[in-house]
Design a protein around this motif. Structure first.
Motif, short mmCIF file in Angstrom:
data_model
loop_
_atom_site.label_atom_id
_atom_site.label_comp_id
_atom_site.label_asym_id
_atom_site.label_seq_id
_atom_site.Cartn_x
_atom_site.Cartn_y
_atom_site.Cartn_z
N GLU A 177 0.83 -1.21 0.00
CA GLU A 177 0.00 0.00 0.00
C GLU A 177 0.87 1.26 0.00
O GLU A 177 0.60 2.22 -0.72
CB GLU A 177 -0.93 0.00 1.22
CG GLU A 177 -2.06 -1.01 1.11
CD GLU A 177 -2.95 -1.04 2.34
OE1 GLU A 177 -4.12 -1.40 2.20
OE2 GLU A 177 -2.47 -0.71 3.46
N GLN A 179 -5.08 1.04 -1.71
CA GLN A 179 -5.71 0.48 -0.51
C GLN A 179 -6.14 -0.94 -0.82
O GLN A 179 -6.76 -1.20 -1.84
CB GLN A 179 -6.96 1.31 -0.13
CG GLN A 179 -6.62 2.67 0.42
CD GLN A 179 -6.02 2.59 1.82
OE1 GLN A 179 -6.61 2.01 2.73
NE2 GLN A 179 -4.83 3.15 1.99
N VAL A 180 -5.77 -1.85 0.06
CA VAL A 180 -6.15 -3.25 -0.12
C VAL A 180 -7.16 -3.60 0.97
O VAL A 180 -6.85 -3.52 2.16
CB VAL A 180 -4.91 -4.18 -0.01
CG1 VAL A 180 -5.29 -5.61 -0.35
CG2 VAL A 180 -3.78 -3.70 -0.92
N SER A 181 -8.37 -3.97 0.56
CA SER A 181 -9.42 -4.29 1.54
C SER A 181 -9.14 -5.66 2.17
O SER A 181 -8.40 -6.48 1.63
CB SER A 181 -10.78 -4.31 0.86
OG SER A 181 -10.90 -5.46 0.04
N ASP A 182 -9.77 -5.90 3.31
CA ASP A 182 -9.61 -7.20 3.98
C ASP A 182 -10.03 -8.35 3.08
O ASP A 182 -9.42 -9.40 3.08
CB ASP A 182 -10.42 -7.24 5.28
CG ASP A 182 -9.83 -6.32 6.35
OD1 ASP A 182 -8.67 -5.91 6.21
OD2 ASP A 182 -10.53 -6.02 7.32
N ALA A 183 -11.11 -8.13 2.31
CA ALA A 183 -11.58 -9.17 1.40
C ALA A 183 -10.53 -9.48 0.34
O ALA A 183 -10.32 -10.65 -0.02
CB ALA A 183 -12.88 -8.73 0.74
N GLU A 184 -9.85 -8.43 -0.14
CA GLU A 184 -8.81 -8.64 -1.14
C GLU A 184 -7.59 -9.31 -0.54
O GLU A 184 -6.97 -10.18 -1.16
CB GLU A 184 -8.45 -7.29 -1.79
CG GLU A 184 -9.54 -6.80 -2.72
CD GLU A 184 -9.46 -5.30 -3.01
OE1 GLU A 184 -9.90 -4.91 -4.10
OE2 GLU A 184 -8.97 -4.53 -2.16
N ARG A 214 -5.44 -2.30 -10.51
CA ARG A 214 -5.64 -1.03 -9.79
C ARG A 214 -4.81 0.13 -10.32
O ARG A 214 -5.19 1.28 -10.16
CB ARG A 214 -5.31 -1.24 -8.31
CG ARG A 214 -6.23 -2.19 -7.61
CD ARG A 214 -7.63 -1.62 -7.44
NE ARG A 214 -7.66 -0.51 -6.50
CZ ARG A 214 -7.80 -0.66 -5.19
NH1 ARG A 214 -7.91 -1.84 -4.66
NH2 ARG A 214 -7.81 0.40 -4.41
#
Length: 83
Positions: A52, A58-63, A80
């Motif tokens: 990041e 931004q890397v989401s928790d799901a990703e 991205r």
């Protein structure tokens, strides 16, 4: 700095994983599960924070949960980042 080719991205990612796991980045294969190199949930978070910061994404928790290999991280960045 400016982003160069995606092959460089893979080299950068190998370097980041090498730092996180304290292993030689040259031996990291993009399609081998990172868990086989000793990656765990704590180290994955460490890696994601570095990615990041390096790429301004931004890397989401799901990703994060989908990351199994270095290729997964590269594919995420490819989707991205501007070409």
């Amino acid at each position: 700095g400016t982003l160069t080719g995606m092959s460089d991205t893979l080299e950068v990612l190998k370097g980041l994983v090498g730092e996180v796991l304290a292993i030689e980045p040259g031996g990291i294969r993009p399609d081998k599960p990172l868990i086989e190199y000793g990656m765990d949930s704590v180290r994955t978070v460490d890696l994601v924070v570095r990615v990041e910061e390096r790429y301004g994404v931004q890397v989401s928790d799901a990703e994060v949960a989908k990351i199994r290999t270095l290729r997964d991280v590269e594919d995420f960045l490819r989707a991205r980042l501007p070409a």
